[in-house]
Scaffold this motif. Sequence first.
Motif, PDB file in Angstrom:
ATOM      1  N   LEU A   1       5.481  10.545   3.757  1.00  0.00           N
ATOM      2  CA  LEU A   1       6.559  11.161   2.992  1.00  0.00           C
ATOM      3  C   LEU A   1       6.826  10.343   1.726  1.00  0.00           C
ATOM      4  CD1 LEU A   1       8.864  13.252   2.771  1.00  0.00           C
ATOM      5  CD2 LEU A   1      10.323  11.605   3.989  1.00  0.00           C
ATOM      6  N   PRO A   2       6.556  10.911   0.543  1.00  0.00           N
ATOM      7  CA  PRO A   2       6.798  10.174  -0.704  1.00  0.00           C
ATOM      8  C   PRO A   2       8.281  10.146  -1.058  1.00  0.00           C
ATOM      9  CG  PRO A   2       5.934  12.351  -1.197  1.00  0.00           C
ATOM     10  CD  PRO A   2       5.921  12.216   0.305  1.00  0.00           C
ATOM     11  N   ILE A   3       8.772   8.961  -1.396  1.00  0.00           N
ATOM     12  CA  ILE A   3      10.142   8.774  -1.849  1.00  0.00           C
ATOM     13  C   ILE A   3      10.097   8.333  -3.306  1.00  0.00           C
ATOM     14  CG2 ILE A   3      12.294   7.501  -1.503  1.00  0.00           C
ATOM     15  CD1 ILE A   3      11.360   7.010   1.392  1.00  0.00           C
TER      16      ILE A   3
ATOM     17  N   ASP B   1       6.558   6.554 -13.519  1.00  0.00           N
ATOM     18  CA  ASP B   1       6.941   7.016 -12.183  1.00  0.00           C
ATOM     19  C   ASP B   1       6.614   5.916 -11.174  1.00  0.00           C
ATOM     20  OD1 ASP B   1       7.511   9.429 -13.374  1.00  0.00           O
ATOM     21  OD2 ASP B   1       5.784  10.486 -12.523  1.00  0.00           O
ATOM     22  N   VAL B   2       7.521   5.678 -10.242  1.00  0.00           N
ATOM     23  CA  VAL B   2       7.284   4.742  -9.137  1.00  0.00           C
ATOM     24  C   VAL B   2       7.651   5.460  -7.841  1.00  0.00           C
ATOM     25  CG1 VAL B   2       7.789   2.492  -8.139  1.00  0.00           C
ATOM     26  CG2 VAL B   2       7.861   2.780 -10.624  1.00  0.00           C
TER      27      VAL B   2
ATOM     28  N   SER C   1       0.822  -1.214   0.000  1.00  0.00           N
ATOM     29  CA  SER C   1       0.000   0.000   0.000  1.00  0.00           C
ATOM     30  C   SER C   1       0.853   1.260   0.000  1.00  0.00           C
ATOM     31  CB  SER C   1      -0.942   0.009   1.209  1.00  0.00           C
ATOM     32  OG  SER C   1      -0.198  -0.023   2.420  1.00  0.00           O
ATOM     33  N   ASN C   2       2.144   1.117   0.289  1.00  0.00           N
ATOM     34  CA  ASN C   2       3.054   2.272   0.281  1.00  0.00           C
ATOM     35  C   ASN C   2       3.570   2.592  -1.123  1.00  0.00           C
ATOM     36  OD1 ASN C   2       2.818   2.292   3.066  1.00  0.00           O
ATOM     37  ND2 ASN C   2       4.721   1.174   3.398  1.00  0.00           N
ATOM     38  N   ILE C   3       3.352   1.677  -2.075  1.00  0.00           N
ATOM     39  CA  ILE C   3       3.909   1.826  -3.428  1.00  0.00           C
ATOM     40  C   ILE C   3       2.840   2.357  -4.364  1.00  0.00           C
ATOM     41  CG2 ILE C   3       5.006   0.626  -5.354  1.00  0.00           C
ATOM     42  CD1 ILE C   3       5.946  -1.475  -3.299  1.00  0.00           C
ATOM     43  N   SER C   4       3.207   3.288  -5.219  1.00  0.00           N
ATOM     44  CA  SER C   4       2.285   3.798  -6.232  1.00  0.00           C
ATOM     45  C   SER C   4       3.023   4.004  -7.541  1.00  0.00           C
ATOM     46  CB  SER C   4       1.648   5.116  -5.772  1.00  0.00           C
ATOM     47  OG  SER C   4       2.638   6.117  -5.552  1.00  0.00           O
ATOM     48  N   VAL C   5       2.271   3.974  -8.617  1.00  0.00           N
ATOM     49  CA  VAL C   5       2.815   4.253  -9.947  1.00  0.00           C
ATOM     50  C   VAL C   5       2.110   5.470 -10.510  1.00  0.00           C
ATOM     51  CG1 VAL C   5       3.565   1.908 -10.456  1.00  0.00           C
ATOM     52  CG2 VAL C   5       1.204   2.567 -10.943  1.00  0.00           C
TER      53      VAL C   5
END
Length: 239
Positions: A178-180, A170-171, A127-131
């Motif tokens: 905080l987005p990394i 984008d990943v 759930s912490n990962i987004s594209v």
Amino acid sequence: MKAKIIMLSALGVASFGLTQAANASWDSGACSGGGPAPCIEYNDGTNTYHFNGDGSHSGDWHGHPGGGDFQFTGYTDLGCSLGQFYCELTLTGDVRKFQDGNGDWRIGVRVNSGSVAQGSEGDNECSNISVGGFPWYVGDYPNDHTFGASSGMLYTGTSSVYTGNVGDIDVTYTVFGLPISLVTGGHMHEVEYHNSNSSFRFGGTRDDTIYVDGAADNDSGCSVSGDLILQNGDYLNLF
């Protein structure tokens, strides 16, 4: 060394409610055979639809005949330096055929949105990962390193496998709000579409690196491998 992130991937679709209005951009029946232009054929297990190989429908984006986008799903292995994850990814998109400036026919694929979730077999951190970076486009392999609506795979008229580069990807990994950024404006080489099982194939025996900086092809530090298979139909073939 790159860690491996595994993701369940898909190229999203709506349900197949077939009305005359919904099918306005598709013709009934199968592709009739060889022609000067690509013919795209879809089957839902009962009914078959296509948009023609004679040059009609040129330039028009075609989503699912019932409305919305197509969906593909499969486990993929994504490697980055941050960590290792096993996740469910969903991507939504559509397809078209068009002629480039030289008059050559191309097949365009556009990825319109995507999301990552834990799924039934994934890790808690999925759930912490987004594209992001949508829309993504499939361009010519090996030449395209920048992407837009004019990107497309070169049509050969004889192949059951089409190969292209894909971007801009984008990943992001978000922790405590905080987005990394793992990848910004990335692209992949040698992504294949296989008619045999209506699948997109990333990495594996092919190049699995996510590159950045356009034609400089700098390694982003992330890689992806896996097959994404059509979920909302029996097949979607490129003829």
